[in-house]
Each structure stands twice: as C-alpha cells, then as structure tokens.
Design a protein around this motif. Structure first.
Motif, mmCIF file in Angstrom:
data_model
loop_
_atom_site.group_PDB
_atom_site.id
_atom_site.type_symbol
_atom_site.label_atom_id
_atom_site.label_comp_id
_atom_site.label_asym_id
_atom_site.label_seq_id
_atom_site.Cartn_x
_atom_site.Cartn_y
_atom_site.Cartn_z
ATOM 1 N N GLU A 1 -89.731 -29.184 -78.691
ATOM 2 C CA GLU A 1 -90.964 -28.630 -78.814
ATOM 3 C C GLU A 1 -91.341 -28.064 -77.362
ATOM 4 O O GLU A 1 -90.715 -28.311 -76.311
ATOM 5 N N LYS A 2 -92.641 -27.190 -77.214
ATOM 6 C CA LYS A 2 -93.103 -26.889 -76.143
ATOM 7 C C LYS A 2 -93.830 -28.321 -75.557
ATOM 8 O O LYS A 2 -94.377 -28.909 -76.455
ATOM 9 N N LYS A 3 -93.681 -28.595 -74.315
ATOM 10 C CA LYS A 3 -94.226 -29.603 -73.718
ATOM 11 C C LYS A 3 -96.006 -29.854 -73.471
ATOM 12 O O LYS A 3 -96.391 -29.353 -72.445
ATOM 13 N N TYR A 4 -96.410 -30.362 -74.774
ATOM 14 C CA TYR A 4 -97.895 -30.112 -74.634
ATOM 15 C C TYR A 4 -98.107 -31.834 -73.963
ATOM 16 O O TYR A 4 -97.779 -32.659 -74.571
ATOM 17 N N PHE A 5 -99.089 -31.919 -72.808
ATOM 18 C CA PHE A 5 -99.463 -33.278 -72.303
ATOM 19 C C PHE A 5 -98.227 -34.003 -71.986
ATOM 20 O O PHE A 5 -98.219 -35.324 -71.875
ATOM 21 N N TYR A 6 -97.306 -33.330 -71.399
ATOM 22 C CA TYR A 6 -95.962 -34.008 -71.126
ATOM 23 C C TYR A 6 -96.511 -34.928 -69.809
ATOM 24 O O TYR A 6 -95.936 -35.995 -70.067
ATOM 25 N N TYR A 7 -96.910 -34.564 -68.796
ATOM 26 C CA TYR A 7 -97.020 -35.408 -67.681
ATOM 27 C C TYR A 7 -98.103 -36.302 -67.908
ATOM 28 O O TYR A 7 -97.944 -37.275 -67.409
ATOM 29 N N ILE A 8 -98.994 -36.258 -68.618
ATOM 30 C CA ILE A 8 -100.022 -37.171 -69.005
ATOM 31 C C ILE A 8 -99.449 -38.255 -69.665
ATOM 32 O O ILE A 8 -99.823 -39.320 -69.346
ATOM 33 N N ASN A 9 -98.560 -37.881 -70.739
ATOM 34 C CA ASN A 9 -97.808 -38.972 -71.281
ATOM 35 C C ASN A 9 -96.685 -39.793 -70.448
ATOM 36 O O ASN A 9 -96.755 -41.163 -70.658
ATOM 37 N N MET B 1 -99.884 -47.569 -59.030
ATOM 38 C CA MET B 1 -99.691 -47.137 -60.013
ATOM 39 C C MET B 1 -100.682 -46.413 -60.701
ATOM 40 O O MET B 1 -100.487 -45.211 -61.352
ATOM 41 N N TYR B 2 -101.930 -46.722 -60.400
ATOM 42 C CA TYR B 2 -102.985 -45.915 -61.149
ATOM 43 C C TYR B 2 -103.334 -44.850 -60.344
ATOM 44 O O TYR B 2 -103.515 -43.640 -61.003
ATOM 45 N N LEU C 1 -102.527 -38.658 -60.253
ATOM 46 C CA LEU C 1 -101.728 -37.382 -59.889
ATOM 47 C C LEU C 1 -100.960 -36.828 -61.185
ATOM 48 O O LEU C 1 -100.879 -35.548 -60.908
ATOM 49 N N PHE C 2 -100.431 -37.708 -61.821
ATOM 50 C CA PHE C 2 -99.789 -37.038 -63.228
ATOM 51 C C PHE C 2 -100.852 -36.145 -64.055
ATOM 52 O O PHE C 2 -100.481 -35.153 -64.670
ATOM 53 N N ILE C 3 -102.081 -36.803 -64.055
ATOM 54 C CA ILE C 3 -102.910 -36.018 -65.002
ATOM 55 C C ILE C 3 -103.382 -34.751 -64.111
ATOM 56 O O ILE C 3 -103.496 -33.793 -64.679
ATOM 57 N N LEU C 4 -103.610 -34.767 -63.058
ATOM 58 C CA LEU C 4 -103.856 -33.734 -62.118
ATOM 59 C C LEU C 4 -102.786 -32.605 -62.210
ATOM 60 O O LEU C 4 -103.114 -31.452 -62.217
ATOM 61 N N LYS C 5 -101.512 -32.962 -62.373
ATOM 62 C CA LYS C 5 -100.422 -32.030 -62.475
ATOM 63 C C LYS C 5 -100.395 -31.282 -63.544
ATOM 64 O O LYS C 5 -100.181 -30.159 -63.643
ATOM 65 N N GLU C 6 -100.891 -31.953 -64.728
ATOM 66 C CA GLU C 6 -101.099 -31.503 -66.029
ATOM 67 C C GLU C 6 -101.991 -30.336 -66.132
ATOM 68 O O GLU C 6 -102.071 -29.315 -66.804
#
Length: 83
Positions: free
Chosen positions: A19-27, A66-67, A72-77
């Motif tokens: 499927e389309k990647k919704y919240f992929y980087y956050i997950n 790690m936090y 940074l993953f959240i920012l990327k999303e």
C-alpha cells in the motif's frame, strides 16, 4: 507497554508492503527506539552490578542518541516532499 507497541508497529509495517506508505518513517523510528530503549532498560540492572560507571553512562548516552534519531525520523515524515 513497549512490547505491544513494537508488535503493533511491526504489523503496521507489514500491512504497508503493498500500500501507500502512511507514517512509514514514524513507525520505523518508533520500532528502532522502542527496541533499543527496551534493551537498555532491561540490561541496566545487570550493567549496574558488573560494569563501571563509565559503561553505564555510555548506555544512557546511547539511549539519548536513539531518541534523537527517532525525532529525526518524525521530522523526515513531517517535512513535505517536493514534487
């Protein structure tokens, strides 16, 4: 609480394969952070018995890094993608 969240994010990533990647980087960030912090917190008691203060400080620093990576993953999303 970390274990159910890790299971949920794993299932969500599995469901996103076709499927389309919704919240992929956050997950991905959440899964990496929860796994790493769980290992740090579970090993803290053992490390406090057998390790020096310096090694304990390194593990806590690892948790902080790690936090930051999770943020940074959240920012990327959240940054909109350019067309």
């Amino acid at each position: 609480m970390s274990l159910p969240l890790m299971i949920y994010t794993t299932f969500h990533l599995y469901n996103l394969l076709n499927e389309k990647k919704y919240f992929y980087y956050i997950n991905i960030g959440l899964l990496l952070y929860l796994f790493g912090s769980t290992v740090v917190f579970l090993s803290y008691r053992l490390l406090s018995l057998i390790a020096t203060k310096e090694i304990i400080n390194i593990t806590w620093s690892l948790n902080i890094y790690m936090y930051v990576i999770y943020q940074l993953f959240i920012l990327k999303e959240l940054i909109p993608k350019k067309i």
